[in-house]
Structure formats: C-alpha cells, structure tokens
Enzyme design. Sequence first.
Site, PDB file in Angstrom:
ATOM      1  N   ARG A 155     -38.156  20.391 -31.786  1.00  0.00           N
ATOM      2  CA  ARG A 155     -37.149  19.538 -32.413  1.00  0.00           C
ATOM      3  C   ARG A 155     -37.616  19.023 -33.771  1.00  0.00           C
ATOM      4  NH1 ARG A 155     -33.716  17.772 -27.678  1.00  0.00           N
ATOM      5  NH2 ARG A 155     -32.552  16.328 -28.955  1.00  0.00           N
ATOM      6  N   TYR A 158     -35.844  19.371 -37.217  1.00  0.00           N
ATOM      7  CA  TYR A 158     -34.696  18.484 -37.422  1.00  0.00           C
ATOM      8  C   TYR A 158     -35.166  17.032 -37.588  1.00  0.00           C
ATOM      9  CZ  TYR A 158     -30.115  16.333 -36.401  1.00  0.00           C
ATOM     10  OH  TYR A 158     -28.945  15.596 -36.445  1.00  0.00           O
ATOM     11  N   VAL A 200     -23.888  18.440 -25.323  1.00  0.00           N
ATOM     12  CA  VAL A 200     -23.507  18.228 -23.927  1.00  0.00           C
ATOM     13  C   VAL A 200     -22.008  17.971 -23.761  1.00  0.00           C
ATOM     14  CG1 VAL A 200     -24.076  15.737 -23.871  1.00  0.00           C
ATOM     15  CG2 VAL A 200     -24.210  17.102 -21.784  1.00  0.00           C
ATOM     16  N   ARG A 224     -27.727   8.950 -22.820  1.00  0.00           N
ATOM     17  CA  ARG A 224     -27.290   8.978 -24.213  1.00  0.00           C
ATOM     18  C   ARG A 224     -26.183   7.937 -24.335  1.00  0.00           C
ATOM     19  NH1 ARG A 224     -31.187  11.768 -24.232  1.00  0.00           N
ATOM     20  NH2 ARG A 224     -31.514  13.786 -25.278  1.00  0.00           N
TER      21      ARG A 224
HETATM   22  P1  NAD Z   1     -22.158  20.374 -37.869  1.00  0.00           P
HETATM   23  O1  NAD Z   1     -23.162  21.416 -37.540  1.00  0.00           O
HETATM   24  O2  NAD Z   1     -20.791  20.498 -37.292  1.00  0.00           O
HETATM   25  O3  NAD Z   1     -21.987  20.230 -39.439  1.00  0.00           O
HETATM   26  C1  NAD Z   1     -23.022  20.464 -40.357  1.00  0.00           C
HETATM   27  C2  NAD Z   1     -22.412  21.108 -41.591  1.00  0.00           C
HETATM   28  O4  NAD Z   1     -23.441  21.322 -42.559  1.00  0.00           O
HETATM   29  C3  NAD Z   1     -21.797  22.485 -41.293  1.00  0.00           C
HETATM   30  O5  NAD Z   1     -20.544  22.594 -41.912  1.00  0.00           O
HETATM   31  C4  NAD Z   1     -22.814  23.463 -41.881  1.00  0.00           C
HETATM   32  O6  NAD Z   1     -22.218  24.693 -42.249  1.00  0.00           O
HETATM   33  C5  NAD Z   1     -23.347  22.659 -43.056  1.00  0.00           C
HETATM   34  N1  NAD Z   1     -24.695  23.053 -43.491  1.00  0.00           N
HETATM   35  C6  NAD Z   1     -25.813  23.206 -42.727  1.00  0.00           C
HETATM   36  N2  NAD Z   1     -26.865  23.536 -43.502  1.00  0.00           N
HETATM   37  C7  NAD Z   1     -26.400  23.596 -44.780  1.00  0.00           C
HETATM   38  C8  NAD Z   1     -27.002  23.912 -46.021  1.00  0.00           C
HETATM   39  N3  NAD Z   1     -28.302  24.228 -46.122  1.00  0.00           N
HETATM   40  N4  NAD Z   1     -26.226  23.912 -47.141  1.00  0.00           N
HETATM   41  C9  NAD Z   1     -24.898  23.610 -47.063  1.00  0.00           C
HETATM   42  N5  NAD Z   1     -24.279  23.295 -45.895  1.00  0.00           N
HETATM   43  C10 NAD Z   1     -25.024  23.299 -44.771  1.00  0.00           C
HETATM   44  O7  NAD Z   1     -22.828  18.980 -37.458  1.00  0.00           O
HETATM   45  P2  NAD Z   1     -22.181  17.529 -37.374  1.00  0.00           P
HETATM   46  O8  NAD Z   1     -22.201  17.106 -35.967  1.00  0.00           O
HETATM   47  O9  NAD Z   1     -20.925  17.478 -38.141  1.00  0.00           O
HETATM   48  O10 NAD Z   1     -23.310  16.684 -38.121  1.00  0.00           O
HETATM   49  C11 NAD Z   1     -23.174  16.339 -39.492  1.00  0.00           C
HETATM   50  C12 NAD Z   1     -24.392  15.547 -39.929  1.00  0.00           C
HETATM   51  O11 NAD Z   1     -24.536  14.375 -39.128  1.00  0.00           O
HETATM   52  C13 NAD Z   1     -25.699  16.326 -39.816  1.00  0.00           C
HETATM   53  O12 NAD Z   1     -26.498  16.045 -40.947  1.00  0.00           O
HETATM   54  C14 NAD Z   1     -26.341  15.769 -38.576  1.00  0.00           C
HETATM   55  O13 NAD Z   1     -27.734  15.816 -38.643  1.00  0.00           O
HETATM   56  C15 NAD Z   1     -25.836  14.329 -38.566  1.00  0.00           C
HETATM   57  N6  NAD Z   1     -25.775  13.810 -37.188  1.00  0.00           N
HETATM   58  C16 NAD Z   1     -24.798  14.195 -36.329  1.00  0.00           C
HETATM   59  C17 NAD Z   1     -24.787  13.691 -35.043  1.00  0.00           C
HETATM   60  C18 NAD Z   1     -23.714  14.043 -34.054  1.00  0.00           C
HETATM   61  O14 NAD Z   1     -23.777  13.583 -32.914  1.00  0.00           O
HETATM   62  N7  NAD Z   1     -22.705  14.793 -34.402  1.00  0.00           N
HETATM   63  C19 NAD Z   1     -25.803  12.809 -34.618  1.00  0.00           C
HETATM   64  C20 NAD Z   1     -26.809  12.482 -35.522  1.00  0.00           C
HETATM   65  C21 NAD Z   1     -26.777  12.967 -36.817  1.00  0.00           C
HETATM   66  N1  UDP Z   2     -27.596  18.620 -21.935  1.00  0.00           N
HETATM   67  C1  UDP Z   2     -27.246  19.036 -20.651  1.00  0.00           C
HETATM   68  N2  UDP Z   2     -26.441  20.132 -20.516  1.00  0.00           N
HETATM   69  C2  UDP Z   2     -25.948  20.818 -21.589  1.00  0.00           C
HETATM   70  C3  UDP Z   2     -26.296  20.378 -22.905  1.00  0.00           C
HETATM   71  C4  UDP Z   2     -27.132  19.276 -23.029  1.00  0.00           C
HETATM   72  O1  UDP Z   2     -27.660  18.449 -19.652  1.00  0.00           O
HETATM   73  O2  UDP Z   2     -25.199  21.794 -21.389  1.00  0.00           O
HETATM   74  C5  UDP Z   2     -28.434  17.416 -22.069  1.00  0.00           C
HETATM   75  C6  UDP Z   2     -29.584  17.523 -23.061  1.00  0.00           C
HETATM   76  O3  UDP Z   2     -30.736  18.033 -22.436  1.00  0.00           O
HETATM   77  C7  UDP Z   2     -29.742  16.071 -23.483  1.00  0.00           C
HETATM   78  C8  UDP Z   2     -28.316  15.502 -23.434  1.00  0.00           C
HETATM   79  O4  UDP Z   2     -27.586  16.391 -22.593  1.00  0.00           O
HETATM   80  O5  UDP Z   2     -30.530  15.367 -22.559  1.00  0.00           O
HETATM   81  C9  UDP Z   2     -27.658  15.439 -24.793  1.00  0.00           C
HETATM   82  O6  UDP Z   2     -27.784  16.700 -25.409  1.00  0.00           O
HETATM   83  P1  UDP Z   2     -27.136  17.044 -26.823  1.00  0.00           P
HETATM   84  O7  UDP Z   2     -27.627  18.408 -27.214  1.00  0.00           O
HETATM   85  O8  UDP Z   2     -25.667  16.823 -26.773  1.00  0.00           O
HETATM   86  O9  UDP Z   2     -27.706  15.932 -27.798  1.00  0.00           O
HETATM   87  P2  UDP Z   2     -29.211  15.475 -28.145  1.00  0.00           P
HETATM   88  O10 UDP Z   2     -30.158  16.056 -27.149  1.00  0.00           O
HETATM   89  O11 UDP Z   2     -29.446  15.990 -29.519  1.00  0.00           O
HETATM   90  O12 UDP Z   2     -29.147  14.005 -28.040  1.00  0.00           O
END
Ligand code: NAD
Ligand code: UDP
Length: 333
Positions: A155, A158, A200, A224
């Site tokens: 991980r 990221y 998930v 979560r």
């Molecule tokens: P997502 O994967 O749907 O969207 C990410 C977008 O970034 C996509 O459109 C992808 O094509 C684009 N992208 C990736 N790498 C790129 C690059 N090098 N250049 C240009 N574009 C690029 O993810 P999301 O859930 O919409 O998340 C958006 C942001 O929020 C991310 O930065 C993620 O780390 C952050 N975030 C999301 C969550 C969540 O639960 N959704 C939680 C924590 C942080």
């Molecule tokens: N998870 C799960 N089944 C799935 C996908 C995820 O049990 O099909 C679990 C995963 O191991 C984690 C939690 O659900 O404990 C949330 O996972 P997700 O990938 O949504 O988010 P993150 O781990 O990045 O918080």
Amino acid sequence: MRNVRTGGKTAVVAGGAGFLGSHLCDRLIADGARVICIDNMLTGRPENLRQFEREPRFTLIEADIIDPLPQRLTASRDPIDEIFNLACAASPPHYQAAPEHTMLTSVVGTHQLLGLAAGKGARFMLASTSEVYGDPDVHPQPETYRGNVNPIGPRACYDEGKRAAESLASDAIRARRVDARIARIFNTYGPRMQPDDGRVVSNVICQALSGRDITVYGSGEQTRSFCYVSDLIEGFIRLMACEKELPGPINLGNPQELTVNELVRLVMAHLGADSTVTTKPLPVDDPRRRRPDITRSQTYLGWSPTVTLEAGLAATCAYFVERSADLRKPPAE
Ligand code: NAD
Ligand code: UDP
C-alpha cells in the site's frame, strides 16, 4: 497573491473523470464555474463526463500529470482561480497495478500542479487520504496523529505518495508560494464508483445484485467509516472557500463506523439478496479500524456529513441496479 475576480471562477480539476472528480465537476459547473478537467483516463470514464458534452464551460484535457503539464494550461494567459488535485487511482487493486506510477502521480503530479498554482495565483486543494494514518494506533484519528504506515508494503505507493504530496503542499504553504489546503478523505462511496473498482461498497453491491458470492476479506471485523459522495463534495467546496487560517490538513469523512460484516448485512438486507458470503485472505497491511475525528472540519468549515448510511446505500444501490439493467440489454448492432 490570490486572484480576485467578480465573474465565474475557473477551476482545474485533476482526476475529474473519476468517481469523486466527476461529482466535483458537476458541483462546480452547477455553481457557475468554468472547469478544466485534466485526466489520463486511467480509472476515469468518459461516461462520468457525458453530461458536459454540450457544456461550453467544461473542457477535458486528456493528459497525465506526471508528464510536463499541457501548454494549454501553463502557457495560457487565462486565469485559474482554483486547482483541485484528485488525480490518483484510489482503489487498492488499481493503485497497486502500477505502483511506481501511483507514487509519481502523487509526488511529481502534485509538484507540477503546485507550480501551476504558484504561477497562476490559484488556490490549491490536495485530495489526500485517511491512508496517511496507516493502521492507526490512535482511534478515532485526529489530524494531529502522525500515523502508522508501512513504508515498504504494497500500500506504500499510495500511502507514502500521499504523505509526500502533503509534505510538498505544506512546504508551499510555509513558503507562502501557494494558498494550499489538504483534505484527508475517508472512505467515500456513491454513484459512479466503478463496478469492478475493487472497493468494498461497489464490490458487495455488485456481487449481491448479480447473485455472485460476496467476498469478505479476513474476519470482516475490521471497520471503516463511509461518507456519501455529496457530503464529501460539500466539504471540498467549503475547504476551498475557507478564509480562516487553517491549522493544517482537514479530515473529511463520516464518523459512523461499522465493520465490513455489518456493511454486508446492510446491503444484503436492502437488496433482499441471498448471496453466499465467502472469506478471502485479508490483504497485507489492511487497516484494522478507521474513523475520522471531524472536530476540525466542524470548527473551521462548519461541515459535518448529513446523509445517513441507509440513504446513501439506497442511492448507490439504485445506481447499480440501473446499470445492471443496461448491461442486460442486447449489444447495439
Ligand atoms: P478514481 O480512481 O475514480 O479517480 C481518480 C482519477 O484520477 C481517475 O479519473 C484517473 O483516471 C485519474 N488519474 C489517475 N492517475 C492520473 C495521472 N497520473 N494523471 C492524470 N489523471 C490521473 O478515484 P476517486 O475515488 O475518485 O478518488 C479521487 C481522489 O480522492 C484520489 O486522489 C484519491 O486518492 C482520493 N481519495 C478517495 C477516497 C475514496 O474513498 N473515494 C478516499 C481517500 C482519498
Ligand atoms: N474488503 C472486503 N471485500 C471486498 C473488498 C474489500 O472485505 O470485496 C475489505 C478490505 O479488506 C478493507 C475494507 O473492506 O478491510 C475496505 O476496503 P476498500 O478497498 O473499500 O477501502 P480501503 O481498504 O482502502 O479502506
């Protein structure tokens, strides 16, 4: 110095074709802004932006933010007021598929976009993550907690990438180069998550809808706290607009914490599904628990989530139900 403009703002949304980014673009366009989305379409989808096909205030630039930024952005004399950096795959299977690219997206991409913000006098918001807390020893997690991240695990590309991006943004703030804000986003869900995203909420809903086994990783007792997308976007808007001096990053998430098993039960009950629940190994470094302390967002932004898990899951399930009907249609000839 920040641009002061009376007309509609111009916002750049990096990662605007993704799940969160497309909702942010919707909100900015609805608020009257001009939006320039920059996305390499790695995990973004054209259908997330279909609503802008005839929208003159929306522009999509297909480009990777680790490459030199397009001249249309850097050389243009047009003002940019706000830059939201959401670019980065967010689902573990996706960000682990090309780990170096994930790391560079956060580090090189954020560095370049901060440079653009400095040059344009734009405000900047980094979409960071609760993953900066790793597998937390402190619960719930306040922004002052420094985290427990494995820097060499699967991980790390990221988590450590986002930590480095936070460091770059914080240096830009300290040097007064950029008026930057850092959002630490906790698990967010809603329409436009990809069905094969691997997260998930989308996994469980799609598995339940298609009658496949529901996969629980590990015991399912890890927790979560899930935030509905519209609440999060409101948090972004407030964070970007905030005129108070912020003490640092701001957690944005819903403090309602539940186990993965509880989530599975809720989704199955809502959909009336009778899928079998199967167990898969817990991924390496999977955090055991996660819940935001949102005192800062309440204090500085007047923000706290309003959408209940039940209402948010109902809207998300409805989105996937609609799509599953589409998928059953015969292919166009
Ligand atoms: P997502 O994967 O749907 O969207 C990410 C977008 O970034 C996509 O459109 C992808 O094509 C684009 N992208 C990736 N790498 C790129 C690059 N090098 N250049 C240009 N574009 C690029 O993810 P999301 O859930 O919409 O998340 C958006 C942001 O929020 C991310 O930065 C993620 O780390 C952050 N975030 C999301 C969550 C969540 O639960 N959704 C939680 C924590 C942080
Ligand atoms: N998870 C799960 N089944 C799935 C996908 C995820 O049990 O099909 C679990 C995963 O191991 C984690 C939690 O659900 O404990 C949330 O996972 P997700 O990938 O949504 O988010 P993150 O781990 O990045 O918080």
